[in-house]
Motif scaffolding. Structure first.
Motif, PDB file in Angstrom:
ATOM      1  N   LEU A 221     -20.314   3.342 -20.193  1.00 33.85           N
ATOM      2  CA  LEU A 221     -19.132   3.425 -20.713  1.00 33.85           C
ATOM      3  C   LEU A 221     -18.657   2.864 -22.183  1.00 33.85           C
ATOM      4  O   LEU A 221     -18.041   3.430 -23.028  1.00 33.85           O
ATOM      5  CB  LEU A 221     -17.990   2.604 -19.692  1.00 33.85           C
ATOM      6  N   LEU A 222     -19.365   1.930 -22.539  1.00 34.56           N
ATOM      7  CA  LEU A 222     -19.290   1.214 -23.909  1.00 34.56           C
ATOM      8  C   LEU A 222     -19.757   2.149 -24.887  1.00 34.56           C
ATOM      9  O   LEU A 222     -19.279   2.224 -26.051  1.00 34.56           O
ATOM     10  CB  LEU A 222     -19.945  -0.234 -23.891  1.00 34.56           C
ATOM     11  N   ASP A 223     -21.074   2.737 -24.438  1.00 35.61           N
ATOM     12  CA  ASP A 223     -21.609   3.760 -25.336  1.00 35.61           C
ATOM     13  C   ASP A 223     -20.472   4.819 -25.711  1.00 35.61           C
ATOM     14  O   ASP A 223     -20.317   5.224 -26.922  1.00 35.61           O
ATOM     15  CB  ASP A 223     -22.881   4.378 -24.815  1.00 35.61           C
ATOM     16  N   ALA A 224     -19.891   5.343 -24.750  1.00 39.44           N
ATOM     17  CA  ALA A 224     -18.806   6.433 -24.721  1.00 39.44           C
ATOM     18  C   ALA A 224     -17.663   5.822 -25.493  1.00 39.44           C
ATOM     19  O   ALA A 224     -17.119   6.517 -26.572  1.00 39.44           O
ATOM     20  CB  ALA A 224     -18.523   6.894 -23.456  1.00 39.44           C
ATOM     21  N   VAL A 225     -17.261   4.671 -25.588  1.00 38.64           N
ATOM     22  CA  VAL A 225     -16.140   4.062 -26.348  1.00 38.64           C
ATOM     23  C   VAL A 225     -16.517   3.746 -27.744  1.00 38.64           C
ATOM     24  O   VAL A 225     -16.053   4.437 -28.522  1.00 38.64           O
ATOM     25  CB  VAL A 225     -15.715   2.467 -25.747  1.00 38.64           C
ATOM     26  N   ARG A 226     -17.497   3.791 -28.015  1.00 35.38           N
ATOM     27  CA  ARG A 226     -18.167   3.521 -29.531  1.00 35.38           C
ATOM     28  C   ARG A 226     -18.423   4.882 -30.134  1.00 35.38           C
ATOM     29  O   ARG A 226     -18.144   4.931 -31.340  1.00 35.38           O
ATOM     30  CB  ARG A 226     -19.578   2.523 -29.499  1.00 35.38           C
ATOM     31  N   ARG A 227     -18.645   5.849 -29.421  1.00 35.36           N
ATOM     32  CA  ARG A 227     -18.752   7.087 -29.835  1.00 35.36           C
ATOM     33  C   ARG A 227     -17.547   8.044 -30.047  1.00 35.36           C
ATOM     34  O   ARG A 227     -17.593   9.006 -30.804  1.00 35.36           O
ATOM     35  CB  ARG A 227     -19.858   8.042 -29.062  1.00 35.36           C
ATOM     36  N   HIS A 228     -16.752   7.679 -29.236  1.00 31.06           N
ATOM     37  CA  HIS A 228     -15.447   8.528 -29.066  1.00 31.06           C
ATOM     38  C   HIS A 228     -14.280   7.972 -29.591  1.00 31.06           C
ATOM     39  O   HIS A 228     -13.192   8.681 -29.426  1.00 31.06           O
ATOM     40  CB  HIS A 228     -15.518   9.249 -27.655  1.00 31.06           C
ATOM     41  N   MET A 229     -14.334   6.534 -29.703  1.00 30.20           N
ATOM     42  CA  MET A 229     -12.941   5.965 -29.928  1.00 30.20           C
ATOM     43  C   MET A 229     -12.310   6.478 -31.307  1.00 30.20           C
ATOM     44  O   MET A 229     -11.379   6.846 -31.507  1.00 30.20           O
ATOM     45  CB  MET A 229     -13.260   4.197 -29.842  1.00 30.20           C
ATOM     46  N   ALA A 230     -13.268   6.509 -32.400  1.00 27.49           N
ATOM     47  CA  ALA A 230     -12.833   7.038 -33.560  1.00 27.49           C
ATOM     48  C   ALA A 230     -13.303   8.496 -33.611  1.00 27.49           C
ATOM     49  O   ALA A 230     -14.244   8.805 -33.351  1.00 27.49           O
ATOM     50  CB  ALA A 230     -13.266   5.924 -34.620  1.00 27.49           C
ATOM     51  N   LEU A 231     -12.557   9.103 -34.594  1.00 26.76           N
ATOM     52  CA  LEU A 231     -12.683  10.615 -34.771  1.00 26.76           C
ATOM     53  C   LEU A 231     -13.844  10.879 -35.926  1.00 26.76           C
ATOM     54  O   LEU A 231     -14.803  11.907 -35.485  1.00 26.76           O
ATOM     55  CB  LEU A 231     -11.545  11.191 -35.151  1.00 26.76           C
ATOM     56  N   ALA A 232     -13.614   9.962 -36.979  1.00 25.96           N
ATOM     57  CA  ALA A 232     -14.612  10.244 -38.185  1.00 25.96           C
ATOM     58  C   ALA A 232     -15.850   9.340 -38.092  1.00 25.96           C
ATOM     59  O   ALA A 232     -16.636   9.651 -38.947  1.00 25.96           O
ATOM     60  CB  ALA A 232     -13.886  10.086 -39.324  1.00 25.96           C
ATOM     61  N   PHE A 233     -16.113   8.300 -37.160  1.00 27.25           N
ATOM     62  CA  PHE A 233     -17.305   7.712 -37.175  1.00 27.25           C
ATOM     63  C   PHE A 233     -17.669   7.100 -36.042  1.00 27.25           C
ATOM     64  O   PHE A 233     -16.764   6.786 -35.017  1.00 27.25           O
ATOM     65  CB  PHE A 233     -17.290   6.534 -38.424  1.00 27.25           C
ATOM     66  N   GLU A 234     -18.726   6.338 -35.764  1.00 26.44           N
ATOM     67  CA  GLU A 234     -19.175   5.929 -34.486  1.00 26.44           C
ATOM     68  C   GLU A 234     -19.001   4.196 -34.932  1.00 26.44           C
ATOM     69  O   GLU A 234     -19.349   3.694 -35.830  1.00 26.44           O
ATOM     70  CB  GLU A 234     -20.548   6.074 -34.113  1.00 26.44           C
ATOM     71  N   VAL A 235     -18.481   3.506 -33.900  1.00 28.65           N
ATOM     72  CA  VAL A 235     -18.198   2.255 -34.026  1.00 28.65           C
ATOM     73  C   VAL A 235     -19.589   1.422 -33.672  1.00 28.65           C
ATOM     74  O   VAL A 235     -20.248   1.762 -32.713  1.00 28.65           O
ATOM     75  CB  VAL A 235     -17.116   1.700 -33.223  1.00 28.65           C
ATOM     76  N   GLY A 236     -19.911   0.504 -34.536  1.00 27.80           N
ATOM     77  CA  GLY A 236     -21.079  -0.167 -34.314  1.00 27.80           C
ATOM     78  C   GLY A 236     -20.843  -1.168 -33.279  1.00 27.80           C
ATOM     79  O   GLY A 236     -19.630  -1.679 -32.975  1.00 27.80           O
ATOM     80  N   ARG A 237     -21.933  -1.710 -32.560  1.00 24.85           N
ATOM     81  CA  ARG A 237     -21.890  -2.817 -31.744  1.00 24.85           C
ATOM     82  C   ARG A 237     -21.140  -3.993 -32.190  1.00 24.85           C
ATOM     83  O   ARG A 237     -20.294  -4.562 -31.429  1.00 24.85           O
ATOM     84  CB  ARG A 237     -23.019  -3.157 -31.053  1.00 24.85           C
ATOM     85  N   GLU A 238     -21.398  -4.331 -33.517  1.00 27.26           N
ATOM     86  CA  GLU A 238     -20.483  -5.685 -34.008  1.00 27.26           C
ATOM     87  C   GLU A 238     -19.113  -5.361 -34.295  1.00 27.26           C
ATOM     88  O   GLU A 238     -18.595  -6.290 -34.478  1.00 27.26           O
ATOM     89  CB  GLU A 238     -21.343  -5.890 -35.444  1.00 27.26           C
TER      90      GLU A 238
END
Length: 283
Positions: A221-238
């Motif tokens: 679920l957290l992987d999906a959040v990082r990859r699909h929360m923002a449209l233009a970039f992937e959120v890093g874990r930090e």
């Protein structure tokens, strides 16, 4: 041999035949409480069979699903059965055309995304997920500009949920002892550090059905959040931060991002205020 009645009917048979032909008389309708086919319930009439059960009519809280209901009340018991099924096995959510699938997992489950612009059937799914999560978190409202990530199993039942929203700052997590556990011991709780640091994605809630915990679904679920929360970039874990995590949620977050990089925030309003205060130099 029985004597012939010469065409005469017994009085009871004659009355029954008259009722079939002409219906009950006005006097009979008045005696039965109206003109319907069933007599109206009178005040004080017993509607349930009471055989002396100790629990009859008592309010019970189910230890497994947490629902309070009245034993012996048919509507309450039916409602409990339906809620119990959802709480233990997950709410049924069949695949449909209007859903937005973020990813599919090797076990056949899928993670779908719901936000404020989603179709009404998807919004209903998010509300139903919130109902199931309420047992662990209490009732809550979705943050503004939220995105809900629903993990739906191959059996078409909800297994987990992550709710995320954009933020601009959070705080380093600080573990402190509250000294509240029994036996004279204490336990660690997580609190916000004083200094605000940049963060881009806040996870306000993350929840997995008890039967599917400790199987890696929270990390998916957290992987999906990082990859699909923002449209233009992937959120890093930090860039992830977690809102007032529970003890189990804190363990998941620390395992996912690393204990030393764990960021927390008190609420969406605080995250926005911290960011504006940092920009203006306020403390």
């Amino acid at each position: 041999l029985p004597a012939q009645n010469n065409g005469m009917k017994h009085p009871l048979l004659a009355a029954a035949a008259a009722n079939r032909l002409h219906g009950p008389t006005k006097k009979q309708r008045k005696a039965t409480g109206g003109g319907g086919s069933r007599p109206a319930a009178r005040a004080g009439m017993q509607l349930y069979l009471d055989f002396g059960q100790r629990s009859f009519g008592r309010q019970i809280t189910c230890p497994e699903c947490g629902l309070m209901y009245t034993e012996g009340e048919p509507n309450d018991e039916a409602g409990h059965r339906a809620h119990h099924e959802r709480a233990l096995r997950g709410a049924p959510m069949r695949e449909c055309e209007s859903e937005s699938v973020a990813c599919r997992l090797p076990d056949g489950s899928r993670i779908c995304v719901v936000d404020v612009a989603s179709a009404e059937p998807q919004l209903r799914r998010a509300r139903e997920a919130a109902t199931l999560m309420a047992r662990d978190f209490g009732e809550f409202e979705f943050p503004p500009d939220y995105r809900a990530f629903l993990a739906i199993g191959a059996d078409a039942r909800l297994r987990g949920v992550a709710v995320a929203h954009p933020i601009r700052s959070a705080h380093r997590a600080m573990r402190v002892s509250d000294g509240s556990s029994g036996g004279g011991g204490s336990r660690d709780v997580v609190r916000c550090g004083e200094e605000a640091v940049p963060a881009s994605c806040g996870v306000s809630h993350i929840w997995v059905l008890p039967a599917h915990r400790r199987r890696g679904l929270g990390s998916h679920l957290l992987d999906a959040v990082r990859r699909h929360m923002a449209l233009a970039f992937e959120v890093g874990r930090e860039g992830l931060a977690f809102c007032q995590p529970t003890e189990a949620g804190c363990a998941l977050a620390a395992s996912y991002v690393g204990e030393e990089r764990l960021l927390v925030y008190a609420s969406a309003e605080d995250a926005s205020r911290d960011a504006s205060d940092s920009a203006t130099g306020k403390t």
